[in-house]
Design a protein around this motif. Structure first.
Motif, mmCIF file in Angstrom:
data_model
loop_
_atom_site.group_PDB
_atom_site.id
_atom_site.type_symbol
_atom_site.label_atom_id
_atom_site.label_comp_id
_atom_site.label_asym_id
_atom_site.label_seq_id
_atom_site.Cartn_x
_atom_site.Cartn_y
_atom_site.Cartn_z
ATOM 1 N N LEU A 182 0.787 -1.248 0.020
ATOM 2 C CA LEU A 182 -0.149 0.123 0.028
ATOM 3 C C LEU A 182 0.902 1.008 0.095
ATOM 4 N N ILE A 183 0.726 2.137 -1.072
ATOM 5 C CA ILE A 183 1.361 3.434 -0.862
ATOM 6 C C ILE A 183 0.443 4.547 -0.308
ATOM 7 N N LEU A 184 1.031 5.306 0.792
ATOM 8 C CA LEU A 184 0.384 6.157 1.547
ATOM 9 C C LEU A 184 0.356 7.330 0.769
ATOM 10 N N THR A 185 -0.789 7.875 0.563
ATOM 11 C CA THR A 185 -1.004 9.109 -0.071
ATOM 12 C C THR A 185 -1.718 10.259 0.760
ATOM 13 N N ALA A 186 -2.059 10.012 2.005
ATOM 14 C CA ALA A 186 -2.638 11.019 2.749
ATOM 15 C C ALA A 186 -1.941 12.271 2.997
ATOM 16 N N VAL A 217 3.064 -1.970 4.069
ATOM 17 C CA VAL A 217 2.707 -0.393 3.682
ATOM 18 C C VAL A 217 3.957 0.396 3.753
ATOM 19 N N GLU A 218 3.921 1.460 2.905
ATOM 20 C CA GLU A 218 5.048 2.240 2.452
ATOM 21 C C GLU A 218 4.536 3.727 2.830
ATOM 22 N N GLY A 219 5.478 4.294 3.306
ATOM 23 C CA GLY A 219 5.582 5.768 3.722
ATOM 24 C C GLY A 219 6.499 6.226 4.612
ATOM 25 N N SER A 220 6.334 7.288 5.231
ATOM 26 C CA SER A 220 7.439 7.763 6.424
ATOM 27 C C SER A 220 7.184 6.724 7.567
ATOM 28 N N VAL A 221 8.336 6.307 8.115
ATOM 29 C CA VAL A 221 8.115 5.078 9.127
ATOM 30 C C VAL A 221 9.097 5.780 10.297
ATOM 31 N N ARG A 228 -5.734 4.548 10.845
ATOM 32 C CA ARG A 228 -6.381 6.196 10.696
ATOM 33 C C ARG A 228 -6.243 6.594 9.457
ATOM 34 N N GLY A 229 -7.581 6.778 8.668
ATOM 35 C CA GLY A 229 -7.371 7.098 7.284
ATOM 36 C C GLY A 229 -6.410 6.031 6.414
ATOM 37 N N GLU A 230 -5.119 6.726 6.090
ATOM 38 C CA GLU A 230 -4.217 5.930 5.530
ATOM 39 C C GLU A 230 -2.959 5.635 6.389
ATOM 40 N N GLN A 272 7.436 -1.529 21.680
ATOM 41 C CA GLN A 272 7.991 -1.020 20.400
ATOM 42 C C GLN A 272 6.621 -0.370 19.448
ATOM 43 N N THR A 273 6.722 0.640 19.071
ATOM 44 C CA THR A 273 5.744 1.425 18.373
ATOM 45 C C THR A 273 6.422 1.465 16.897
ATOM 46 N N THR A 274 5.552 1.541 15.652
ATOM 47 C CA THR A 274 5.990 1.998 14.566
ATOM 48 C C THR A 274 4.548 2.684 13.945
ATOM 49 N N HIS A 275 5.099 3.907 13.613
ATOM 50 C CA HIS A 275 4.085 4.781 12.853
ATOM 51 C C HIS A 275 4.248 5.018 11.463
ATOM 52 N N VAL A 276 3.494 4.735 10.544
ATOM 53 C CA VAL A 276 3.651 4.831 9.076
ATOM 54 C C VAL A 276 2.709 6.012 8.453
ATOM 55 N N GLY A 277 3.009 7.066 8.318
ATOM 56 C CA GLY A 277 2.622 8.350 7.658
ATOM 57 C C GLY A 277 2.721 8.358 6.220
ATOM 58 N N ALA A 278 2.382 9.610 5.776
ATOM 59 C CA ALA A 278 2.366 9.961 4.488
ATOM 60 C C ALA A 278 4.102 10.044 3.867
ATOM 61 N N PRO A 279 4.227 9.636 2.717
ATOM 62 C CA PRO A 279 5.862 9.846 2.856
ATOM 63 C C PRO A 279 6.599 11.224 2.525
#
Length: 307
Positions: free
Chosen positions: A9-13, A57-61, A133-135, A152-159
């Protein structure tokens, strides 16, 4: 998405703000990294045989690890307030599981986990949870060892939406409760794993020649010094041959080492599990004989430690 399917999945939010979670107990952040574009595996169900259903999932990690003064708090007591805070902030709960329901060893080693000593996962006591939450995606792994908790927490947001992260200067505390006996025992006490490097297997072979193996003797000493600890022996192969055959070979290599440990050194069978991961975790290149030889190995992993 059907179980077992691997999706990207490419995150575009639009860029989202940093996800700041307050730990429910006194804690120190021992690891933090932020990448503007990377991938992260999100489990969508428990192990199904040898496969883990995931979405990549791909985005800012942004990945963080906290060590908590857990005391007598259970993994659920540590996870619950973090989950409630995310739900209150508009996140939706996804897949969650605990220990053997997740799939135990195989589940944990299919995930993106910061290695010890920063993050320690007791294979007999951990929980996993995902949120959407959203994407955006957010995952948590919670475990404990003695009176110490690990989150351990990992947040994946928009690139590109990199969070500012800082690592605590406090010293990382290794999993407590283990007596460090010998070189292998010291490695197990510090990082939870060690390579048994004198167990040498020719390509395709699963049997250990009759010999005195210093690594198994040292492992037996470690287990006697830590009578409540349990371990897993994990077999590995080089990349010769197919995946299915190598998975079976690697498991039989671990079984060979376990037989010597149990029959030759008197270690109780219920303290030693065996697993095989085939050629999926190499330590060297497979295009040279030296590299292939290094990859044909057995490792020991601590799966539980005394209180």
């Amino acid at each position: 998405m059907s179980p077992g399917r691997l999706a990207v999945l490419i995150l575009t939010a639009a860029p989202a703000g940093a996800v700041e979670l307050s730990m429910p107990l006194p804690a120190v952040q021992t690891f933090a990294e932020a990448q503007p574009l990377a991938s992260h595996r999100v489990a969508t169900g428990p192990m199904q045989g040898s496969a883990l259903p995931v979405e990549v999932v791909e985005g800012s990690v942004t990945r963080r690890v906290h060590q908590l003064a857990a005391g007598q708090a259970t993994t659920l007591q540590m996870l619950s307030p973090l989950r409630d805070a995310l739900l209150a902030d508009g996140w939706e709960a996804g897949f969650s599981c605990e220990t053997r329901v997740c799939g135990g060893f195989d589940f944990r080693f299919a995930l993106d986990v910061v290695p010890a000593p920063e993050m320690f996962v007791d294979l007999a006591d951990f929980r996993y949870a995902t949120f959407l939450r959203g994407e955006e995606w957010f995952t948590m792994i919670v475990s404990r060892s003695g009176a110490q908790g690990y989150v351990q927490t990992t947040h994946v947001g928009a690139p590109g939406s990199v969070e500012a992260v800082t690592k605590s200067s406090a010293a990382v505390v290794p999993p407590p409760g283990l007596a460090a006996v010998g070189e292998i025992g010291t490695a197990l006490a510090a990082t939870g794993r060690a390579v048994l490097d004198d167990l040498v297997f020719p390509t395709g072979s699963t049997e250990l020649p009759e010999a005195d193996y210093a690594s198994l003797a040292a492992l037996a000493d470690f287990l006697r010094a830590n009578p409540s600890a349990t371990v897993a022996l994990v077999g590995h192969t080089d990349a010769e041959g197919g995946a299915e055959g190598n998975m079976a070979i690697s498991r039989r290599r671990a079984d060979s080492a376990r037989a010597i440990l149990v029959d030759g050194y008197g270690i109780a069978p219920n303290r030693v599990e065996t697993f095989g991961v085939g050629f999926f975790a190499p330590v060297a290149r497979n295009d040279t004989e030296a590299g292939r030889s290094a990859n044909r190995r057995v490792e020991v992993v601590v799966t539980s430690v005394p209180e």
